[in-house]
Motif scaffolding. Structure first.
Motif, PDB file in Angstrom:
ATOM      1  N   GLY A  54      -4.786 -18.016   6.822  1.00 33.30           N
ATOM      2  CA  GLY A  54      -4.544 -18.685   5.551  1.00 33.30           C
ATOM      3  C   GLY A  54      -3.922 -17.779   4.507  1.00 33.30           C
ATOM      4  N   GLY A  55      -3.628 -16.522   4.892  1.00 26.95           N
ATOM      5  CA  GLY A  55      -2.965 -15.602   3.979  1.00 26.95           C
ATOM      6  C   GLY A  55      -3.887 -14.836   3.059  1.00 26.95           C
ATOM      7  N   ILE A  56      -5.183 -14.870   3.344  1.00 26.72           N
ATOM      8  CA  ILE A  56      -6.141 -14.110   2.528  1.00 26.72           C
ATOM      9  C   ILE A  56      -6.196 -12.677   3.031  1.00 26.72           C
ATOM     10  CG2 ILE A  56      -8.547 -13.909   1.821  1.00 26.72           C
ATOM     11  CD1 ILE A  56      -8.741 -16.951   2.103  1.00 26.72           C
ATOM     12  N   ASN A  57      -6.076 -11.731   2.101  1.00 22.26           N
ATOM     13  CA  ASN A  57      -6.039 -10.316   2.456  1.00 22.26           C
ATOM     14  C   ASN A  57      -7.351  -9.628   2.080  1.00 22.26           C
ATOM     15  OD1 ASN A  57      -3.371 -10.928   2.965  1.00 22.26           O
ATOM     16  ND2 ASN A  57      -2.635 -10.074   1.052  1.00 22.26           N
ATOM     17  N   ASN A  58      -7.620  -8.568   2.820  1.00 16.44           N
ATOM     18  CA  ASN A  58      -8.744  -7.710   2.476  1.00 16.44           C
ATOM     19  C   ASN A  58      -8.351  -6.282   2.829  1.00 16.44           C
ATOM     20  OD1 ASN A  58     -11.230  -7.085   1.468  1.00 16.44           O
ATOM     21  ND2 ASN A  58     -12.364  -7.647   3.306  1.00 16.44           N
ATOM     22  N   TYR A  59      -8.796  -5.337   2.004  1.00 11.82           N
ATOM     23  CA  TYR A  59      -8.382  -3.949   2.162  1.00 11.82           C
ATOM     24  C   TYR A  59      -9.577  -3.006   2.107  1.00 11.82           C
ATOM     25  CZ  TYR A  59      -3.790  -5.804   0.972  1.00 11.82           C
ATOM     26  OH  TYR A  59      -2.621  -6.526   0.955  1.00 11.82           O
ATOM     27  N   ALA A  60      -9.424  -1.878   2.791  1.00 11.43           N
ATOM     28  CA  ALA A  60     -10.386  -0.797   2.625  1.00 11.43           C
ATOM     29  C   ALA A  60     -10.270  -0.274   1.192  1.00 11.43           C
ATOM     30  CB  ALA A  60     -10.102   0.324   3.620  1.00 11.43           C
ATOM     31  N   ASP A  61     -11.384   0.147   0.638  1.00  6.13           N
ATOM     32  CA  ASP A  61     -11.377   0.646  -0.743  1.00  6.13           C
ATOM     33  C   ASP A  61     -10.396   1.798  -0.919  1.00  6.13           C
ATOM     34  OD1 ASP A  61     -14.957   0.154  -1.336  1.00  6.13           O
ATOM     35  OD2 ASP A  61     -13.250  -1.214  -1.515  1.00  6.13           O
ATOM     36  N   SER A  62     -10.249   2.608   0.109  1.00  5.24           N
ATOM     37  CA  SER A  62      -9.411   3.799   0.007  1.00  5.24           C
ATOM     38  C   SER A  62      -7.926   3.493  -0.129  1.00  5.24           C
ATOM     39  CB  SER A  62      -9.637   4.705   1.217  1.00  5.24           C
ATOM     40  OG  SER A  62      -9.324   4.000   2.411  1.00  5.24           O
ATOM     41  N   LYS A  64      -6.797   0.249  -1.481  1.00  2.00           N
ATOM     42  CA  LYS A  64      -6.568  -0.823  -2.457  1.00  2.00           C
ATOM     43  C   LYS A  64      -5.636  -0.361  -3.567  1.00  2.00           C
ATOM     44  CE  LYS A  64     -10.776  -3.577  -1.883  1.00  2.00           C
ATOM     45  NZ  LYS A  64     -12.070  -3.974  -2.471  1.00  2.00           N
ATOM     46  N   GLY A  65      -4.667  -1.207  -3.870  1.00  2.00           N
ATOM     47  CA  GLY A  65      -3.702  -0.881  -4.915  1.00  2.00           C
ATOM     48  C   GLY A  65      -2.518  -0.073  -4.420  1.00  2.00           C
ATOM     49  N   ARG A  66      -2.610   0.441  -3.192  1.00  2.00           N
ATOM     50  CA  ARG A  66      -1.503   1.245  -2.643  1.00  2.00           C
ATOM     51  C   ARG A  66      -0.853   0.588  -1.431  1.00  2.00           C
ATOM     52  NH1 ARG A  66      -2.505   6.070  -0.436  1.00  2.00           N
ATOM     53  NH2 ARG A  66      -4.645   5.579   0.189  1.00  2.00           N
ATOM     54  N   PHE A  67      -1.661  -0.096  -0.617  1.00  2.00           N
ATOM     55  CA  PHE A  67      -1.162  -0.720   0.605  1.00  2.00           C
ATOM     56  C   PHE A  67      -1.136  -2.240   0.440  1.00  2.00           C
ATOM     57  CE2 PHE A  67      -2.600   2.728   3.889  1.00  2.00           C
ATOM     58  CZ  PHE A  67      -1.980   3.708   3.115  1.00  2.00           C
ATOM     59  N   THR A  68      -0.163  -2.855   1.112  1.00  2.00           N
ATOM     60  CA  THR A  68      -0.059  -4.310   1.108  1.00  2.00           C
ATOM     61  C   THR A  68       0.221  -4.799   2.517  1.00  2.00           C
ATOM     62  OG1 THR A  68       0.834  -4.303  -1.147  1.00  2.00           O
ATOM     63  CG2 THR A  68       1.117  -6.311   0.149  1.00  2.00           C
ATOM     64  N   LEU A  85       1.483   7.457  -0.724  1.00  2.00           N
ATOM     65  CA  LEU A  85       0.735   7.998   0.414  1.00  2.00           C
ATOM     66  C   LEU A  85       0.101   9.340   0.080  1.00  2.00           C
ATOM     67  CD1 LEU A  85       3.161   6.899   3.215  1.00  2.00           C
ATOM     68  CD2 LEU A  85       0.716   6.386   3.164  1.00  2.00           C
ATOM     69  N   LYS A  86      -1.064   9.562   0.671  1.00  2.00           N
ATOM     70  CA  LYS A  86      -1.834  10.780   0.468  1.00  2.00           C
ATOM     71  C   LYS A  86      -2.034  11.489   1.810  1.00  2.00           C
ATOM     72  CE  LYS A  86      -4.520   8.489  -3.181  1.00  2.00           C
ATOM     73  NZ  LYS A  86      -5.881   8.111  -3.628  1.00  2.00           N
ATOM     74  N   PRO A  87      -2.279  12.786   1.793  1.00  2.00           N
ATOM     75  CA  PRO A  87      -2.531  13.486   3.063  1.00  2.00           C
ATOM     76  C   PRO A  87      -3.691  12.869   3.858  1.00  2.00           C
ATOM     77  CG  PRO A  87      -2.089  15.074   1.348  1.00  2.00           C
ATOM     78  CD  PRO A  87      -2.157  13.729   0.676  1.00  2.00           C
ATOM     79  N   GLU A  88      -4.671  12.330   3.163  1.00  2.00           N
ATOM     80  CA  GLU A  88      -5.809  11.732   3.865  1.00  2.00           C
ATOM     81  C   GLU A  88      -5.462  10.397   4.526  1.00  2.00           C
ATOM     82  OE1 GLU A  88      -5.725  12.834   0.693  1.00  2.00           O
ATOM     83  OE2 GLU A  88      -6.924  11.559  -0.647  1.00  2.00           O
ATOM     84  N   ASP A  89      -4.250   9.901   4.313  1.00  2.00           N
ATOM     85  CA  ASP A  89      -3.796   8.713   5.030  1.00  2.00           C
ATOM     86  C   ASP A  89      -3.249   9.065   6.412  1.00  2.00           C
ATOM     87  OD1 ASP A  89      -2.465   7.523   1.918  1.00  2.00           O
ATOM     88  OD2 ASP A  89      -4.323   6.859   2.905  1.00  2.00           O
TER      89      ASP A  89
END
Length: 115
Positions: A54-62, A64-68, A85-89
């Motif tokens: 249905g197009g509902i998204n959910n993201y890891a907290d780490s 959120k706001g950066r990935f889509t 992007l961060k080194p921890e990605d």
């Protein structure tokens, strides 16, 4: 048997962007969920983002706001746009599809972020 093939990984510097693609060999229209997971060396595989039929998204907290995450049913493809992007990605990113009791995985694509 559905096959998932990821692409778009690579080596980037911190702050840059990448877009991952996951192409399915068949229609993704019937999949309940499509998602991206990642696994860094020495760590467990973790959920990054998921999108429902249905197009509902959910993201890891780490991330959120950066990935889509998005899906294009006409192209049988799911995408992960990764910004700031961060080194921890740094990890191997895997595409995942869930259709009822069936679970499918791609082979993974490496993302490396240098500082």
């Amino acid at each position: 048997q559905v096959q998932l093939v990821e692409s778009g990984g690579g080596l980037v510097q911190a702050g840059e962007s990448l877009r991952l693609s996951c192409a399915a060999s068949g229609s993704i229209f019937g999949f309940n969920y499509l998602g991206w997971y990642r696994q860094a060396p020495g760590k467990q595989r973790e959920l990054v983002a998921i999108i429902s039929s249905g197009g509902i998204n959910n993201y890891a907290d780490s991330v959120k706001g950066r990935f889509t995450i998005s899906r294009d049913n006409a192209k049988n493809t799911v995408y992960l746009q990764m910004n700031s992007l961060k080194p921890e990605d740094t990890a191997v990113y895997y595409c995942n599809a869930l259709a009822g009791p069936q679970v499918y995985w791609g082979q993974g694509t490496q993302v490396t972020v240098s500082s």
